[in-house]
Design a protein around this motif. Structure first.
Motif, PDB file in Angstrom:
ATOM      1  N   ARG A   1       0.933  -0.135   2.676  1.00  0.00           N
ATOM      2  CA  ARG A   1       0.947   1.097   3.475  1.00  0.00           C
ATOM      3  C   ARG A   1       0.976   2.325   2.580  1.00  0.00           C
ATOM      4  O   ARG A   1       0.286   3.318   2.844  1.00  0.00           O
ATOM      5  N   ARG A   2       1.789   2.257   1.514  1.00  0.00           N
ATOM      6  CA  ARG A   2       1.915   3.430   0.636  1.00  0.00           C
ATOM      7  C   ARG A   2       0.594   3.768  -0.054  1.00  0.00           C
ATOM      8  O   ARG A   2       0.309   4.941  -0.295  1.00  0.00           O
ATOM      9  N   CYS A   3      -0.199   2.734  -0.367  1.00  0.00           N
ATOM     10  CA  CYS A   3      -1.461   3.027  -1.060  1.00  0.00           C
ATOM     11  C   CYS A   3      -2.657   3.019  -0.113  1.00  0.00           C
ATOM     12  O   CYS A   3      -3.805   3.154  -0.556  1.00  0.00           O
ATOM     13  N   GLY A   4      -2.394   2.862   1.199  1.00  0.00           N
ATOM     14  CA  GLY A   4      -3.469   2.950   2.182  1.00  0.00           C
ATOM     15  C   GLY A   4      -4.438   1.789   2.170  1.00  0.00           C
ATOM     16  O   GLY A   4      -5.585   1.932   2.604  1.00  0.00           O
TER      17      GLY A   4
ATOM     18  N   ALA B   1      -3.013  -5.761   6.727  1.00  0.00           N
ATOM     19  CA  ALA B   1      -3.234  -6.736   7.798  1.00  0.00           C
ATOM     20  C   ALA B   1      -2.922  -8.150   7.322  1.00  0.00           C
ATOM     21  O   ALA B   1      -2.291  -8.946   8.037  1.00  0.00           O
ATOM     22  N   TRP B   2      -3.368  -8.479   6.115  1.00  0.00           N
ATOM     23  CA  TRP B   2      -3.173  -9.829   5.591  1.00  0.00           C
ATOM     24  C   TRP B   2      -1.700 -10.113   5.315  1.00  0.00           C
ATOM     25  O   TRP B   2      -1.175 -11.175   5.692  1.00  0.00           O
ATOM     26  N   LEU B   3      -1.011  -9.177   4.686  1.00  0.00           N
ATOM     27  CA  LEU B   3       0.402  -9.397   4.363  1.00  0.00           C
ATOM     28  C   LEU B   3       1.271  -9.355   5.614  1.00  0.00           C
ATOM     29  O   LEU B   3       2.288 -10.057   5.685  1.00  0.00           O
TER      30      LEU B   3
ATOM     31  N   HIS C   1       0.073  -4.166  -7.863  1.00  0.00           N
ATOM     32  CA  HIS C   1       0.806  -5.304  -8.437  1.00  0.00           C
ATOM     33  C   HIS C   1       1.728  -5.925  -7.389  1.00  0.00           C
ATOM     34  O   HIS C   1       1.819  -7.158  -7.279  1.00  0.00           O
ATOM     35  N   VAL C   2       2.410  -5.071  -6.620  1.00  0.00           N
ATOM     36  CA  VAL C   2       3.288  -5.594  -5.565  1.00  0.00           C
ATOM     37  C   VAL C   2       2.475  -6.417  -4.574  1.00  0.00           C
ATOM     38  O   VAL C   2       2.871  -7.525  -4.178  1.00  0.00           O
ATOM     39  N   ILE C   3       1.318  -5.891  -4.174  1.00  0.00           N
ATOM     40  CA  ILE C   3       0.488  -6.574  -3.176  1.00  0.00           C
ATOM     41  C   ILE C   3       0.084  -7.962  -3.663  1.00  0.00           C
ATOM     42  O   ILE C   3       0.244  -8.967  -2.947  1.00  0.00           O
ATOM     43  N   HIS C   4      -0.430  -8.044  -4.871  1.00  0.00           N
ATOM     44  CA  HIS C   4      -0.935  -9.337  -5.350  1.00  0.00           C
ATOM     45  C   HIS C   4       0.189 -10.302  -5.692  1.00  0.00           C
ATOM     46  O   HIS C   4       0.055 -11.516  -5.472  1.00  0.00           O
ATOM     47  N   LEU C   5       1.282  -9.789  -6.228  1.00  0.00           N
ATOM     48  CA  LEU C   5       2.419 -10.667  -6.508  1.00  0.00           C
ATOM     49  C   LEU C   5       3.053 -11.159  -5.211  1.00  0.00           C
ATOM     50  O   LEU C   5       3.478 -12.310  -5.112  1.00  0.00           O
TER      51      LEU C   5
END
Length: 713
Positions: A492-495, A501-503, A460-464
């Motif tokens: 990084r926490r979820c590998g 790379a994108w973020l 959720h953090v990644i997509h938001l």
């Protein structure tokens, strides 16, 4: 006088000193002056003590003044009713009593006041009891007051006939509680206060509605200063604003907090602020020992406890929302109801002043009500229930933001969604609708990133966080940076190396406006991960972003080297958008190096690719760059024509950010060269306003210097 057929209810009439009731005649031996059915007594003056340090509300006081009956003519106007409504602790009683003390001399027949106990400890006062008190105050002996409600109300209206009386009905919970207490004859004025909007009084009895909001910043400061004293305010001025913020500019809260400081000379404002900073205990801090009416939690309780179960549940769910406001659809997701039902419940809560409408389909709570709603959710709903509601909301935000980005920015790269679909999706079918959603939800999306991070919902953090890309167009760099940083950490926490790379690339792009050295480090790492993954698109994106950092540092040869290295990697990827971006950036670098013919070639290729992919925002930006390339060759008519073409496209696009400012600046330079100075100055001023608004101080300074040179010449 005898019973008359066809007359409903108990009371038939009240004439002179006789009250006629169905089935009996009751004689009341009273004087008929000044009104039938009452004795000659001094006019009642029942107002409670006025607030000594009443502050502000000048507009509201003037609005009440405007409703006063004109002159001494008792028959000049019908009964005037003012319904003063607002949230708990907002100062309705203080305002009304303060105003009534100021004007009661205008009512020679007296001033009646009662607390109807609509919200508070104990049961609400029945209108029958209020009528009893008023009739006694008006000189009617106890034994002459009818028992039946309608007979009592009729006698009350009769007694008031010919009198000019101000009637204050405080703390009312419904229009029905008020109606029996309304006089019928002209000359009287009724002021009703309530936490409910009392729409029925407005519609049926033509009441004038007056809604109280939170105090303004200056009013809040004046109130605190009156209570604490100007000397102590001056000594701790640096923390006063925080005290006001933590009290949400709610008068009751401000009075309690300021009184704590005033009552204890050894207490500093900073100490009280420290106590208020803990949101979990803030409501308890805002109380006076042993006095429920001077406790924020208690007065909120009195409103909340009168809610029907479905409204109370919605109120608790709204307290779980992390943003400053929310849409009816977000509320529907939290409460697991249809949007139409959510709107209905929110409107009922708005009528009770427990939420505030702030636009079409959007609502908010002030900070203290938000804390109270969240506290009620903790007290009444299990952790599992709360977690399900919050997870549903965050999932809905992530999916809807992803869809809106696809609609608003077609052709832009996006990570593949790795979270489940929401149970209640929102339909977004057009670009304007998508842009509306993104702009309206800006603050809530950032809050959703934070909440997802706290709950360790990494995907959720990644997509938001990825959705924060649109903040570039709003110039919200700091909020964007914070979101990208959380996204990198979560990946990084979820590998998730692709997401990392994108973020990192997005993070580096955003950093170039703030800290170029940090941007280089982030983008170098993004390049390394992309090479490790063998992902051509991610590598091209990271190299492009590195080139932009070098361009920002005016290292144009290095910038071109990175753009040229990325260009072959971008062919045939991402609908041609990345290739168009690189051609655009190569044009910018060539212009900076004075290679204007090459700049034109790169820009024209970019325009073609932009149009092919439907990227109108990119087309506008590239037309601006193409105009600059021609400007570098001193072809000002061509430059002006290209700028006007791009500006003509801009009304179709929203959220252009500083792109529009770049256009105005470029156009102004060529206009100035061709002698059209007046329009040039106008365009520069437009550019300056946008640069300042978008947080581009360097560009703003350049434009300001140009303006100074031209206008002082």
């Amino acid at each position: 006088m005898v019973d008359q057929p066809g007359v409903q209810n108990d009371l038939v009439g009240a004439v002179g000193g006789t009250v006629v009731q169905a089935g009996s005649i009751q004689h009341v031996a009273l004087s008929t002056t000044p009104a039938a059915g009452s004795q000659l007594v001094d006019p009642p003056r029942q107002l409670p003590l006025a607030v000594r340090d009443f502050t502000g509300r000048l507009d509201h006081l003037q609005a009440l003044d405007a409703l006063l009956p004109a002159g001494d003519d008792k028959h000049a106007e019908a009964v005037v009713i003012s319904a003063v409504d607002g949230a708990a602790g907002i100062g309705k009683t203080a305002l009304t009593v303060h105003w009534a003390h100021r004007v009661q001399h205008r009512f020679p027949g007296g001033t009646l006041y009662t607390n109807m106990r609509g919200y508070g400890p104990g049961m609400p006062m029945p209108p029958l009891d209020a009528l009893d008190g008023f009739l006694r105050a008006l000189g009617v002996p106890a034994e002459s007051i009818p028992v039946e409600a309608e007979a009592r109300a009729a006698l009350y209206r009769s007694v008031l006939t010919g009198r000019q009386v101000l009637i204050v009905l405080d703390n009312v919970n419904s229009a029905d509680q008020v109606r029996p207490l309304l006089p019928a004859a002209p000359g009287c004025m009724v002021v009703v206060t309530s936490r409910h909007s009392l729409t029925g009084l407005v519609v049926i009895e033509s009441a004038h509605r007056l809604t109280l909001d939170l105090l303004t910043e200056p009013e809040a400061l004046e109130l605190v200063t009156r209570i604490i004293g100007s000397a102590r305010i001056a000594a701790e001025r640096d923390v006063i604003d925080e005290l006001i913020r933590l009290c949400a500019r709610l008068p009751l809260a401000l009075r309690i907090a300021a009184s704590r400081v005033a009552a204890h000379p050894r207490h500093t404002v900073a100490e009280v602020v420290a106590d208020l900073a803990d949101e979990d205990s803030r409501l308890d801090t805002l109380s006076r020992d042993g006095d429920e009416r001077a406790a924020v939690r208690a007065v909120f309780d009195w409103s909340y406890q009168r809610l029907p179960a479905d409204q109370a549940r919605m109120f608790r769910r709204v307290g779980l929302h992390p943003g400053p406001d929310l849409s009816e659809h977000a509320a529907a997701v939290l409460a697991d109801v249809d949007p139409s039902k959510a709107r209905q419940l929110l409107d009922r809560l708005a009528d009770a002043h427990l939420v505030e409408p702030v636009g079409a389909g959007r609502y908010r709570l002030h900070d203290l009500l938000r804390a109270y709603a969240a506290d009620q959710a903790r007290r009444q709903d299990s952790p599992a229930i709360r977690d399900v509601a919050v997870l549903s909301l965050l999932t809905w935000y992530a999916h809807t933001a992803h869809i809106c980005h696809a609609r608003a920015f077609p052709g832009f790269y996006r990570l593949a969604l790795r979270i489940e679909s929401p149970a209640r999706p929102q339909s977004i079918t057009s670009r304007p609708q998508a842009l509306d959603w993104l702009e309206n939800e800006e603050a809530s999306l950032i809050a959703a990133v934070n909440l997802s991070d706290q709950k360790r919902l990494h995907q959720h953090v990644i997509h938001l966080a990825e959705s924060a890309r649109f903040l570039t167009w709003l110039g919200a760099w700091d909020r964007q940076l914070a979101a990208f940083e959380m996204g990198v950490s979560a990946s990084r926490r979820c590998g998730d190396r692709v997401a990392e790379a994108w973020l990192q690339t997005l993070h580096g792009e955003a950093l170039r406006y703030r800290r170029c050295d940090d941007a280089l480090a982030a983008l170098t790492q993004a390049c390394a991960i992309a090479r490790e993954l063998g992902d051509h698109f991610l590598l091209a994106a990271a190299l492009n972003a590195l080139g932009l950092v070098f361009h920002e540092q005016k290292r144009f040869e290095e910038a071109m080297r990175h753009f040229l290295q990325a260009l072959p990697l971008s062919h045939g990827i991402d609908s041609g958008r990345q290739e168009a971006v690189l051609e655009y950036n190569l044009s910018r670098a060539c212009t900076a190096l004075g290679r204007h013919r090459e700049a034109v070639d790169h820009a024209e290729r970019s325009v073609t690719l932009r149009r092919r992919s439907g990227d109108t925002v990119g087309e506008i930006a590239t037309l601006c760059e193409l105009a600059r390339a021609w400007q570098g060759q001193r072809n000002h008519p061509k430059t002006i024509a290209l700028c006007r073409d791009a500006i003509a496209l801009s009304p179709r696009i929203r959220s252009l950010g500083s792109i529009l400012a770049d256009l105005f600046d470029t156009l102004a330079v060529s206009l100035h060269h061709t002698g059209e100075t007046s329009e040039a100055v106008s365009r520069w001023r437009e550019a300056l306003a946008i640069y300042e608004d978008c947080g581009r101080p360097g560009r703003a300074t350049q434009v300001r210097e140009r303006l100074d040179q031209v206008t002082s010449a």
